[in-house]
Design an enzyme around this catalytic site. Sequence first.
Site, PDB file in Angstrom:
ATOM      1  CD  GLU A   1       1.685  -8.761   2.273  1.00  0.00           C
ATOM      2  OE1 GLU A   1       2.205  -9.852   2.587  1.00  0.00           O
ATOM      3  OE2 GLU A   1       0.456  -8.602   2.192  1.00  0.00           O
TER       4      GLU A   1
ATOM      5  CE1 TYR B   1      -8.924   0.444  -8.609  1.00  0.00           C
ATOM      6  CE2 TYR B   1      -6.798   0.651  -9.674  1.00  0.00           C
ATOM      7  CZ  TYR B   1      -7.688  -0.090  -8.940  1.00  0.00           C
ATOM      8  OH  TYR B   1      -7.343  -1.339  -8.521  1.00  0.00           O
TER       9      TYR B   1
ATOM     10  NE  ARG C   1      -3.007   1.732 -10.681  1.00  0.00           N
ATOM     11  CZ  ARG C   1      -2.934   3.013 -10.452  1.00  0.00           C
ATOM     12  NH1 ARG C   1      -2.459   3.834 -11.366  1.00  0.00           N
ATOM     13  NH2 ARG C   1      -3.327   3.501  -9.304  1.00  0.00           N
TER      14      ARG C   1
ATOM     15  N   GLY D   1       4.464  -3.654  -3.416  1.00  0.00           N
ATOM     16  CA  GLY D   1       4.589  -3.969  -4.837  1.00  0.00           C
ATOM     17  C   GLY D   1       4.827  -2.697  -5.619  1.00  0.00           C
ATOM     18  NE  ARG D   2       0.084   1.396  -5.748  1.00  0.00           N
ATOM     19  CZ  ARG D   2      -0.947   1.039  -6.514  1.00  0.00           C
ATOM     20  NH1 ARG D   2      -1.037   1.512  -7.730  1.00  0.00           N
ATOM     21  NH2 ARG D   2      -1.883   0.242  -6.053  1.00  0.00           N
TER      22      ARG D   2
ATOM     23  N   GLY E   1       0.760  -1.242   0.000  1.00  0.00           N
ATOM     24  CA  GLY E   1       0.000   0.000   0.000  1.00  0.00           C
ATOM     25  C   GLY E   1       0.790   1.291   0.000  1.00  0.00           C
TER      26      GLY E   1
ATOM     27  CB  CYS F   1     -16.358  -1.650 -27.895  1.00  0.00           C
ATOM     28  SG  CYS F   1     -15.728  -2.193 -29.474  1.00  0.00           S
ATOM     29  CD  GLU F   2     -16.700  -1.176 -21.826  1.00  0.00           C
ATOM     30  OE1 GLU F   2     -17.164  -0.194 -21.207  1.00  0.00           O
ATOM     31  OE2 GLU F   2     -17.320  -2.248 -21.970  1.00  0.00           O
TER      32      GLU F   2
HETATM   33  C1  LIG Z   1      -2.412  -8.587   0.539  1.00  0.00           C
HETATM   34  C2  LIG Z   1      -1.691  -7.618  -0.321  1.00  0.00           C
HETATM   35  N1  LIG Z   1      -0.399  -7.385  -0.082  1.00  0.00           N
HETATM   36  C3  LIG Z   1       0.318  -6.521  -0.836  1.00  0.00           C
HETATM   37  C4  LIG Z   1      -0.253  -5.837  -1.890  1.00  0.00           C
HETATM   38  C5  LIG Z   1       0.595  -4.901  -2.685  1.00  0.00           C
HETATM   39  O1  LIG Z   1       0.125  -3.603  -2.644  1.00  0.00           O
HETATM   40  P1  LIG Z   1       0.973  -2.408  -3.253  1.00  0.00           P
HETATM   41  O2  LIG Z   1       1.413  -2.821  -4.603  1.00  0.00           O
HETATM   42  O3  LIG Z   1       0.011  -1.273  -3.307  1.00  0.00           O
HETATM   43  O4  LIG Z   1       2.116  -2.158  -2.327  1.00  0.00           O
HETATM   44  C6  LIG Z   1      -1.609  -6.030  -2.180  1.00  0.00           C
HETATM   45  C7  LIG Z   1      -2.245  -5.320  -3.282  1.00  0.00           C
HETATM   46  O5  LIG Z   1      -3.392  -5.388  -3.595  1.00  0.00           O
HETATM   47  C8  LIG Z   1      -2.348  -6.957  -1.374  1.00  0.00           C
HETATM   48  O6  LIG Z   1      -3.648  -7.191  -1.614  1.00  0.00           O
END
Ligand SMILES: Cc1ncc(COP(=O)(O)O)c(C=O)c1O
Length: 419
Positions: free
Chosen positions: A272, A314, A310, A274-275, A230, A341-342
Site C-alpha cells: 500500500e 518535518y 512537510r 503512496g509516496r 513507507g 503567521c508561523e
Molecule cells: C497504513 C498506511 N498504509 C500506507 C501508507 C502510505 O505510506 P507511503 O505513502 O509512505 O508509502 C500510510 C501512510 O501514512 C499508512 O499509514
Amino acid sequence: MNSKIFPLSRDQLERIAEQYPTPFYLYDESGIRNKARTINAAFSRFPDFMEHFAVKALPNPVILKILASEGCGADCSSLPELILADTSGIRREKIMFSSNQTPASEYQAAQELGAVINLDDESHIDFLEEAAGIPDRISCRYNPGPLKAGNLIIGKPEEAKYGFTRDQILSGFVRLAEKGVHHFGLHTMVASNELNPEYHVETARILFECAVEILEKTGIRLEFINLGGGLGIPYRPEQQAIDFEKLAAGIHAVYNEILVPAGLAPMGIHSEWGRAVTGPHGWLVTRAVHHKNIYRKYIGVDACMADLMRPGLYGAYHHITIAGKEDSPATETYDIVGSLCENNDKFAVQRQLPQIDRGDFVIIHDAGAHGRAMGFNYNGKLRCGELLLRPDGSILQIRRPETIADYFGTLLGVLPAFK
Ligand SMILES: Cc1ncc(COP(=O)(O)O)c(C=O)c1O
C-alpha cells in the site's frame, strides 16, 4: 543521482497560469502510469501481487481512476477515502481498509463495500463483530516491536500506536477463525519514506517468518501478506531512487527461502505504497510575490504551508527550481517562505538558488504525495487546486481551488442561531 525535471517550460506555465492562477499542484499522468507499470512489472514474479495505492497520499478520484486502470487497488483509512475508492471504480477486495481507532460506522461502510478490513488491535475483533459482524476475509496489522527499528517519521515500532503484538496476532487469528473467518491476511507498516531497499526486504522477512509461525502454532494458512507503505523517494538530487526490480527480487528471494519450504506458496503479496507511486510526479507551482532583505534574504511566494506542510512539519527537504532559470548559476541564498503567521512556514531554508525575480515560477518538486492532502485552513488560508498534465500535453483541472464559500460552508446558519 536523480534529475529533478519539471515537464513544462516557463512559456507553457505562463499560458496555464492565465487560466489557472498560481498556486496549483500539477501531476504528470504519464509519470504516474509509468510508475504503476514499473511496479506491477517488477512484482509480476509473484503469482498474486496487488498494489493498493494509499489514498491518503493523493486523494483525488481522477488519480485513483488512472491507477485503477493500471490494475491498482486502494488502501483507505476513513469513510471519505472509502467513498473515493468506490466512486473511482475500485471495489471489494481491491480496497484495503487500514485504519486505526476506527469508528463503528466506518467498519460498517467498509463491510458494505466488501473491502478487506485490516484490524489494528485485538480488541477490535469484538468491536467489529458488534458493529458490522465478522467477515469471511480479514487482515490484521502486526507491530513487530523490538524486532524492527523504525525511522524518524514513524518512530520506533515499540512506541508506535499501531498493530497487534506477536502473541496477540497468534491468539487474534485463532479467535477470528473460531468466529468463522476463512481467508486471512497479515499486514505491517513500520517505516515512512525509507529509501533503503534492504530495510523493506527485512520487513518482508519478518512478516514471512510470522506467517510460518502462525501456520505452525495455529494451523491457519495466510492467503496474503501486505508489506504496507513507507517506500521512500529521493527528495534530494544526490539520493538514489529505489530500484523496483531489485526490491522485488530481494523480496522474492526471501519468499523462496521462507514461504515456499513451509508450504505457504502461492502467497498473495500486497503493498500500500503512496509516496513512491505519485510523489515524484507532482509539483507545487507557486510564484514569487515579495522580496524581503533583513538578516536573511526572503522570497515570499503565493503558496504557503497550508498547501504543503512537510517542510514546516518535518523539516523535510523539497527540491526547488525556478522555471526558465534551470541552468542559471545559484548565486543567491534565500529562505523561500509562505504567508502563514508561523515562522516554520518555509519551503526552503538558506537554499542556494538563482536570482529570483518577482513573478518567477518557483517549482517545488516531489509534492505528488502527502502534499495537498495534508493541507489545512489555519489563518483562513484556502487550499489550492490540482491540475493534471495529460499524456497529449493538455491540462485538466482535477480539483478547483477552495473559495471563501467553502471556508464558510461549515458556518452556514451559525449567526442566525446565535441570539
Ligand atoms: C497504513 C498506511 N498504509 C500506507 C501508507 C502510505 O505510506 P507511503 O505513502 O509512505 O508509502 C500510510 C501512510 O501514512 C499508512 O499509514
